[in-house]
Design an enzyme around this catalytic site. Structure first.
Site, short mmCIF file in Angstrom:
data_model
loop_
_atom_site.label_atom_id
_atom_site.label_comp_id
_atom_site.label_asym_id
_atom_site.label_seq_id
_atom_site.Cartn_x
_atom_site.Cartn_y
_atom_site.Cartn_z
N GLY A 44 0.63 -1.26 -0.24
CA GLY A 44 0.10 -0.10 -0.01
C GLY A 44 0.78 1.19 -0.04
O GLY A 44 0.36 2.32 0.68
N LYS A 84 -9.84 -4.11 12.22
CA LYS A 84 -8.49 -3.60 13.10
C LYS A 84 -8.32 -4.32 14.43
O LYS A 84 -7.30 -4.62 14.60
CB LYS A 84 -8.70 -1.81 13.10
CG LYS A 84 -8.48 -1.21 11.86
CD LYS A 84 -6.88 -1.37 11.53
CE LYS A 84 -6.80 -0.66 10.16
NZ LYS A 84 -5.41 -1.07 9.34
N LEU A 87 1.55 3.54 -1.99
CA LEU A 87 1.23 4.72 -2.62
C LEU A 87 0.09 5.38 -2.02
O LEU A 87 -0.25 6.39 -2.35
CB LEU A 87 0.64 4.29 -4.13
CG LEU A 87 1.87 3.72 -4.98
CD1 LEU A 87 1.10 3.49 -6.62
CD2 LEU A 87 2.82 4.79 -5.34
N GLY A 88 -0.35 4.85 -0.84
CA GLY A 88 -1.32 5.92 0.11
C GLY A 88 -0.60 6.88 0.85
O GLY A 88 0.57 7.35 0.65
N GLN A 89 -1.67 7.51 1.73
CA GLN A 89 -1.24 8.55 2.38
C GLN A 89 0.07 8.44 3.11
O GLN A 89 0.88 9.43 3.14
CB GLN A 89 -2.29 8.98 3.36
CG GLN A 89 -2.08 10.35 3.95
CD GLN A 89 -3.03 10.93 5.14
OE1 GLN A 89 -3.95 9.73 5.40
NE2 GLN A 89 -3.24 11.85 5.68
N TYR A 94 -14.69 -1.47 9.16
CA TYR A 94 -13.06 -1.18 9.29
C TYR A 94 -12.47 -1.38 10.75
O TYR A 94 -11.32 -2.00 10.91
CB TYR A 94 -12.92 0.28 8.87
CG TYR A 94 -11.61 1.07 9.22
CD1 TYR A 94 -10.63 0.65 8.31
CD2 TYR A 94 -11.34 2.16 10.09
CE1 TYR A 94 -9.12 1.09 8.27
CE2 TYR A 94 -10.20 2.57 10.15
CZ TYR A 94 -9.00 2.47 9.50
OH TYR A 94 -7.70 2.88 9.30
N ASP A 151 1.89 -1.75 -4.48
CA ASP A 151 0.73 -1.19 -4.18
C ASP A 151 0.14 -1.96 -5.47
O ASP A 151 0.56 -2.76 -6.42
CB ASP A 151 0.68 0.32 -4.47
CG ASP A 151 -0.58 0.86 -3.87
OD1 ASP A 151 -1.72 0.46 -4.19
OD2 ASP A 151 -0.56 1.58 -2.80
P1 NAD Z 1 -4.61 4.81 1.99
O1 NAD Z 1 -6.19 4.40 1.57
O2 NAD Z 1 -4.02 6.37 1.53
O3 NAD Z 1 -3.64 4.04 1.23
C1 NAD Z 1 -3.70 2.37 1.09
C2 NAD Z 1 -3.20 1.65 -0.05
O4 NAD Z 1 -3.36 0.52 -0.14
C3 NAD Z 1 -3.61 2.71 -1.40
O5 NAD Z 1 -2.51 2.98 -2.13
C4 NAD Z 1 -4.11 1.29 -2.14
O6 NAD Z 1 -4.00 1.31 -3.42
C5 NAD Z 1 -3.48 -0.02 -1.35
N1 NAD Z 1 -4.32 -0.99 -1.71
C6 NAD Z 1 -5.70 -1.20 -1.50
N2 NAD Z 1 -6.07 -2.61 -1.63
C7 NAD Z 1 -4.82 -3.03 -2.00
C8 NAD Z 1 -4.65 -4.57 -2.09
N3 NAD Z 1 -5.40 -5.37 -2.15
N4 NAD Z 1 -3.22 -4.82 -2.29
C9 NAD Z 1 -2.22 -3.98 -2.32
N5 NAD Z 1 -2.40 -2.56 -1.95
C10 NAD Z 1 -3.86 -2.09 -1.78
O7 NAD Z 1 -4.49 4.48 3.39
P2 NAD Z 1 -3.15 5.01 4.50
O8 NAD Z 1 -3.95 6.42 5.06
O9 NAD Z 1 -1.82 5.32 3.73
O10 NAD Z 1 -3.00 3.88 5.65
C11 NAD Z 1 -2.26 3.02 5.57
C12 NAD Z 1 -2.68 1.99 6.49
O11 NAD Z 1 -2.68 2.94 8.03
C13 NAD Z 1 -4.15 1.40 6.84
O12 NAD Z 1 -4.06 0.06 7.32
C14 NAD Z 1 -5.02 2.19 7.34
O13 NAD Z 1 -6.07 1.65 8.13
C15 NAD Z 1 -3.86 2.73 8.63
N6 NAD Z 1 -4.39 3.90 9.33
C16 NAD Z 1 -4.23 4.99 8.52
C17 NAD Z 1 -4.76 6.21 9.05
C18 NAD Z 1 -4.57 7.76 8.40
O14 NAD Z 1 -5.20 8.39 9.09
N7 NAD Z 1 -4.37 7.66 7.19
C19 NAD Z 1 -4.83 6.22 10.68
C20 NAD Z 1 -5.06 5.11 11.32
C21 NAD Z 1 -4.50 3.93 10.69
C1 AKB Z 2 -10.06 6.88 8.99
O1 AKB Z 2 -10.63 7.79 9.20
O2 AKB Z 2 -10.71 5.81 8.68
C2 AKB Z 2 -8.63 6.81 9.29
C3 AKB Z 2 -8.29 6.30 10.66
C4 AKB Z 2 -8.72 7.30 11.93
O3 AKB Z 2 -8.01 5.10 10.89
N1 AKB Z 2 -7.93 8.29 9.18
#
Ligand code: NAD
Ligand code: AKB
Length: 330
Positions: A8, A142, A10-12, A138, A34
């Site tokens: 993943g 988790k 390319l995500g945030q 979700y 990704d």
């Molecule tokens: P995001 O949605 O920005 O990125 C997730 C990435 O996963 C995307 O680039 C997507 O293309 C990829 N993805 C989706 N399905 C996939 C698959 N089957 N195989 C491979 N890649 C796949 O999410 P994020 O914000 O970067 O979060 C990353 C992790 O951190 C997640 O587990 C999320 O639950 C956790 N998290 C994020 C936050 C937040 O605020 N950003 C907070 C708490 C937890």
């Molecule tokens: C969401 O809002 O889903 C995420 C998180 C807090 O896990 N930013």
């Protein structure tokens, strides 16, 4: 040294964690992956769909992976729209990663969330160990993910570690469909000189963290002495406890004309109201010394400076679907 895999990527989070890992451990030792196709510009990127067990195991073996940062998932609001897909990506993806870790002897980072708590959890100073009965798909993935990681640690000796991350605020890549996305959207609208319509009510209080603190927390946890970890999956961490109104007021100290109205989305509001308002992160401080460096004022100054200096990059909002094409890893 064995290589590192980021799923993943390319995500945030991945858009900032991957370059941070490459800077720390060397570019050639960090494989980003990704769903997007391979990129000729990055030989250390591979397409990987985590729901495919053979593909996960093959990449881990072929690239001699020793540590997996497993970020691939659907976030809260996106998951609520597609609960069956969310279960598959969030649970099968994690299972495949843990199985590969068991077979090939890898260490694993798993990002849990404040979403792992629910309406029956104490919402103020939410303890490290408390009731976890989330009411979103979700959140269910988790809690189950935290438990699965602990099971693999206890049963198979997989060194799996995790954080319960709050909403993350960042400028490099757009957020991926969460309830806390409003905060990033608010900053982007302010820099574009636009009014922002917030989908959460003005007084909705949630934990947040600025991305540099989150990246540091992830790396510090993974480098910490395992003997000192009383809780593997997952440690409460937080940077601040804020409302949309407080963030808007802080932005207004820099951009006085910034205007926000509140058009509450009932689904996302209900999810937010089922989450903690402030986490007790004392276990992370005591066990591996974590302390955030950014409060609301420091985060706001830095976000606005970073977004403003990214000339033209934020003139238009980037649709989430287009993110894979736009995100850069370094
Ligand atoms: P995001 O949605 O920005 O990125 C997730 C990435 O996963 C995307 O680039 C997507 O293309 C990829 N993805 C989706 N399905 C996939 C698959 N089957 N195989 C491979 N890649 C796949 O999410 P994020 O914000 O970067 O979060 C990353 C992790 O951190 C997640 O587990 C999320 O639950 C956790 N998290 C994020 C936050 C937040 O605020 N950003 C907070 C708490 C937890
Ligand atoms: C969401 O809002 O889903 C995420 C998180 C807090 O896990 N930013």
């Amino acid at each position: 040294m064995r290589s590192i895999l980021v799923t993943g990527a390319l995500g945030q989070i991945g858009a900032e964690l991957t370059p941070a890992l490459r800077e720390r451990y060397g570019r050639t030792g960090v494989i980003a992956s990704d769903l997007a196709n391979a990129r000729p510009s990055d030989e250390f990127y591979e397409r990987l769909d985590c729901v495919e067990p053979e593909a996960v195991a093959d990449l881990v073996e072929r690239r001699d992976i020793g540590v997996i940062y497993h970020l691939a998932a659907l976030l809260s609001a996106a998951a609520e729209g597609r609960p069956q897909v969310a279960w598959s990506v969030n649970m099968s993806g994690l299972y495949n990663v843990l199985e590969a870790a068991r077979r090939f002897g890898c260490k694993v980072f798993f990002p849990s969330s404040i979403a792992a708590f629910g309406p029956t959890t104490p919402r103020l100073s939410t303890p490290q160990v408390t009731i976890q009965r989330p009411t979103t798909i979700y959140g269910v993935t988790k809690v189950a993910g935290e438990m699965l990681c602990d099971y693999y640690a206890a049963r198979f000796g997989v060194d799996a570690r995790g954080l319960r991350l709050p909403g993350l605020v960042s400028f490099a890549a757009p957020p991926g469909g969460g309830v806390t996305d409003y905060a990033v959207e608010m900053f982007r609208a302010a820099v574009r000189g636009e009014r922002y319509s917030c989908f959460l009510a003005a007084k909705t209080r949630l934990d947040m963290m600025y991305m540099p603190d989150a990246i540091r927390a992830i790396i510090e946890l993974m480098e910490s002495n395992p003997q000192r970890l009383r809780f593997r999956n997952a440690y409460n961490v937080t940077g601040m406890s804020v409302t949309p109104r407080e963030i808007a007021a802080e932005i207004r100290k820099h951009i006085s004309s910034f205007d926000v109205d509140y058009r509450v989305d009932p689904l996302r509001q209900a999810i937010a109201e089922s989450w903690p308002q402030s986490l007790d992160a004392s276990a992370a401080r005591e066990d591996w010394g974590f302390a955030p460096r950014f409060d609301l004022a420091a985060m706001t100054s830095d976000m606005l400076a970073q977004l403003t200096s990214a000339t033209g990059a934020f003139d238009q909002p980037i649709p989430h679907e287009a993110r894979n094409a736009n995100a850069t890893l370094e």
